[in-house]
Write an enzyme that holds these catalytic residues in place. Structure first.
Site, PDB file in Angstrom:
ATOM      1  N   HIS A 125       0.834  -1.198   0.000  1.00 22.01           N
ATOM      2  CA  HIS A 125       0.000   0.000   0.000  1.00 22.01           C
ATOM      3  C   HIS A 125       0.869   1.249   0.000  1.00 22.01           C
ATOM      4  O   HIS A 125       0.403   2.366  -0.180  1.00 22.01           O
ATOM      5  CB  HIS A 125      -0.879  -0.040   1.252  1.00 22.01           C
ATOM      6  N   LYS A 127       3.478   4.208  -0.765  1.00 25.30           N
ATOM      7  CA  LYS A 127       3.853   4.983  -1.940  1.00 25.30           C
ATOM      8  C   LYS A 127       4.974   5.944  -1.575  1.00 25.30           C
ATOM      9  O   LYS A 127       4.858   6.733  -0.645  1.00 25.30           O
ATOM     10  CB  LYS A 127       2.691   5.788  -2.525  1.00 25.30           C
ATOM     11  N   ASP A 132      17.703   9.715  -7.271  1.00 30.89           N
ATOM     12  CA  ASP A 132      19.168   9.835  -7.176  1.00 30.89           C
ATOM     13  C   ASP A 132      19.691   9.592  -5.763  1.00 30.89           C
ATOM     14  O   ASP A 132      20.688  10.201  -5.359  1.00 30.89           O
ATOM     15  CB  ASP A 132      19.631  11.231  -7.645  1.00 30.89           C
ATOM     16  N   HIS A 333      -8.286  11.592   1.408  1.00 32.38           N
ATOM     17  CA  HIS A 333      -7.454  10.397   1.487  1.00 32.38           C
ATOM     18  C   HIS A 333      -6.226  10.637   2.361  1.00 32.38           C
ATOM     19  O   HIS A 333      -5.439   9.738   2.608  1.00 32.38           O
ATOM     20  CB  HIS A 333      -7.047  10.025   0.048  1.00 32.38           C
ATOM     21  N   LYS A 335      -3.637  11.283   5.469  1.00 33.68           N
ATOM     22  CA  LYS A 335      -3.482  10.675   6.782  1.00 33.68           C
ATOM     23  C   LYS A 335      -2.331  11.361   7.480  1.00 33.68           C
ATOM     24  O   LYS A 335      -1.194  11.234   7.022  1.00 33.68           O
ATOM     25  CB  LYS A 335      -3.125   9.188   6.669  1.00 33.68           C
ATOM     26  N   ASP A 340       1.924  18.239  19.995  1.00 31.46           N
ATOM     27  CA  ASP A 340       2.891  19.241  20.445  1.00 31.46           C
ATOM     28  C   ASP A 340       4.326  18.718  20.339  1.00 31.46           C
ATOM     29  O   ASP A 340       5.273  19.483  20.434  1.00 31.46           O
ATOM     30  CB  ASP A 340       2.588  19.683  21.878  1.00 31.46           C
TER      31      ASP A 340
END
Ligand SMILES: *[C@@H]1O[C@H](CO)[C@@H](O)[C@H](O)[C@H]1NC(C)=O
Ligand SMILES: *[C@@H]1O[C@H](CO)[C@@H](O)[C@H](O)[C@H]1NC(C)=O
Ligand SMILES: *[C@@H]1O[C@H](CO)[C@@H](O)[C@H](O)[C@H]1NC(C)=O
Ligand SMILES: *[C@@H]1O[C@H](CO)[C@@H](O)[C@H](O)[C@H]1NC(C)=O
Ligand SMILES: *[C@@H]1O[C@H](CO)[C@@H](O)[C@H](O)[C@H]1NC(C)=O
Ligand SMILES: *[C@@H]1O[C@H](CO)[C@@H](O)[C@H](O)[C@H]1NC(C)=O
Length: 406
Positions: A125, A127, A132, A333, A335, A340
């Protein structure tokens, strides 16, 4: 790490969403991806869930697919420029298109499918991009044109930060070796895949000239939500969380399993330490009926007697009749969590501990200045929380009317 790391929060704001004038504005995911492609000189490694960057993939004719199509076209030009491109992708299910990946392979990129279903009973899941071994992108956006213009996403691009890029590179290499046919998970993993950086010994780095401590949660992190619980436990002044959905259950488990770990950390923070928390949860076609009683139960902690500062709001991406026809679009979508003490950007969900689904964690603590990731993430939260797209769950009668207007 003495790299001069520069970090930029990036967002995709769905077409047609308009905030108040005082709402914070960040560069777009599209701009960040283009700048990363533009910066690439030798290698681009990408971990991805699935690819649908064009109208062809979704069988739509949306003008707003143009950005995704542009990204695919630019990626396809990289091998001609002498840049090697490697893509690790979750094994596509039958209905997921393969066209983009085929086009990339034809352009000279290497693609490997990681069969997480067989290996871990999960999905890949994750991404992220690594360019480089120096620059990275990570966040909630999929390789999907809708993630640029129709779905609300949040991520970070970090430039000139080889320490972080090399650490993330180990995760990529792990996916890469799991992407050969009939791969199995090494046990144990060879030592060169392990990272010295974790919650106790984070990478100490300058982000935009501010001292920060960063770590990426490893795939093999304890399943207890990849440290979200400990970020909540460490907070002493506030916890602000934005997620697409919230269920104290294991989302894909059969038989059904109750999994209240995060819920417990939140209630504990309110009860034991009087830490106020705010939970902003996406409300869209994806919303499951079971989510609402759990959310109302959290909100119900706060009453005139207890004074627990617990607030729950639902966030809706506005949708026109035409936009409602775009499949899997118009959702919040993103998350992230900001307290603090830390900022946490990821693609985890506050539902069950599928390790493969919560592999991306980005924790950092910086000084109090406005230039920190925390301050910027807090501004994003504040903007969304106080926007016209957010509603106190206690004032919402029929959730279906709000979440599924069409
Ligand atoms: C989309 O499909 C058309 C017709 O099959 C083809 O000509 C075009 O190249 C495709 N575009 C992309 C971006 O794959
Ligand atoms: C990385 O740092 C160098 C030297 O300061 C600078 O010229 C370059 O633009 C930076 N690269 C990116 C992508 O920000
Ligand atoms: C670890 O070493 C092996 C053998 O040299 C190599 O194939 C693999 O890519 C390395 N893994 C990482 C994360 O560097
Ligand atoms: C809390 O007090 C306010 C003002 O007195 C009142 O309107 C409200 O109904 C009370 N709420 C609860 C949950 O008792
Ligand atoms: C870091 O600096 C860049 C400009 O170089 C700016 O765009 C970005 O917002 C800054 N990031 C943070 C977290 O302050
Ligand atoms: C914008 O201004 C309004 C009205 O003054 C205020 O309620 C809201 O909190 C502000 N939003 C942000 C993100 O500061």
């Amino acid at each position: 790490c003495s790299d001069p790391c520069r970090i930029v929060l990036v967002e995709s704001i769905p077409e047609g969403m308009v905030y108040e004038d005082n709402g914070t504005v960040n560069p777009s995911t599209f701009e960040a991806w283009r700048s990363l492609i533009g910066a690439a000189k030798s290698r681009v490694d990408m971990a991805s869930f699935y690819w649908t960057l064009t109208n062809n993939d979704t069988r739509t004719q949306e003008a707003t697919a143009a950005q995704g199509e542009e990204i695919l076209a630019e990626l396809r030009q990289l091998p001609q420029r002498g840049v090697s491109v490697r893509v690790a992708v979750s094994s596509p299910s039958a209905e997921q298109p393969w066209d983009d990946l085929q086009a990339l392979e034809e352009s000279g990129a290497s693609v490997r499918q990681v069969d997480m279903r067989r290996l871990t009973r999960g999905v890949l899941h994750t991404k992220f991009w690594i360019v480089d071994e120096t620059h990275v992108y990570l966040g909630s956006a999929n390789m999907d044109w809708r993630s640029l213009t129709q779905v609300k996403e949040l991520g970070a691009a970090v430039y000139n930060c080889s320490c972080l890029a090399k650490d993330l590179g180990k995760m990529f290499e792990a996916y890469w070796v799991l992407g050969v046919p009939d791969a199995s998970i090494p046990s144990p993993w060879p030592a060169n895949y392990s990272t010295p950086y974790n919650k106790e010994t984070p990478l100490e780095v300058q982000l935009n000239g501010t001292d920060a401590r960063v770590y990426l949660s490893a795939q093999s992190a304890p399943p207890a939500l990849c440290a979200a619980g400990s970020v909540i436990d460490a907070a002493s002044e506030f916890v602000h969380i934005a997620v697409m959905s919230y269920l104290p259950t294991m989302e894909f488990s059969h038989p059904r399993r109750y999994w209240p770990t995060v819920d417990d950390h939140l209630r504990k923070a309110a009860y034991e330490r009087h830490v106020p928390f705010r939970l902003l949860v996406g409300c869209g076609p994806h919303a499951k009926a079971a989510m609402f009683p759990f959310l109302r139960s959290l909100a119900a902690m706060s009453d005139n007697e207890t004074h627990y500062a617990v607030e729950v709001r639902l966030f809706t991406v506005p949708v026109t009749e035409a936009q409602a026809k775009i499949p899997y679009a118009r959702v919040n979508h993103n998350k992230y969590m900001v307290t603090d003490k830390a900022a946490y950007i990821g693609e985890w969900r506050l539902t069950g501990p599928l390790p493969a689904r919560c592999a991306r964690l980005y924790g950092t603590a910086g000084g109090p200045s406005q230039a920190t990731v925390q301050a910027q993430l807090q501004a994003v939260f504040q903007r969304d929380w106080s926007s016209k797209y957010s509603r106190d769950i206690r004032t919402v009668g029929q959730w279906e009317t709000l979440c599924r207007p069409h």
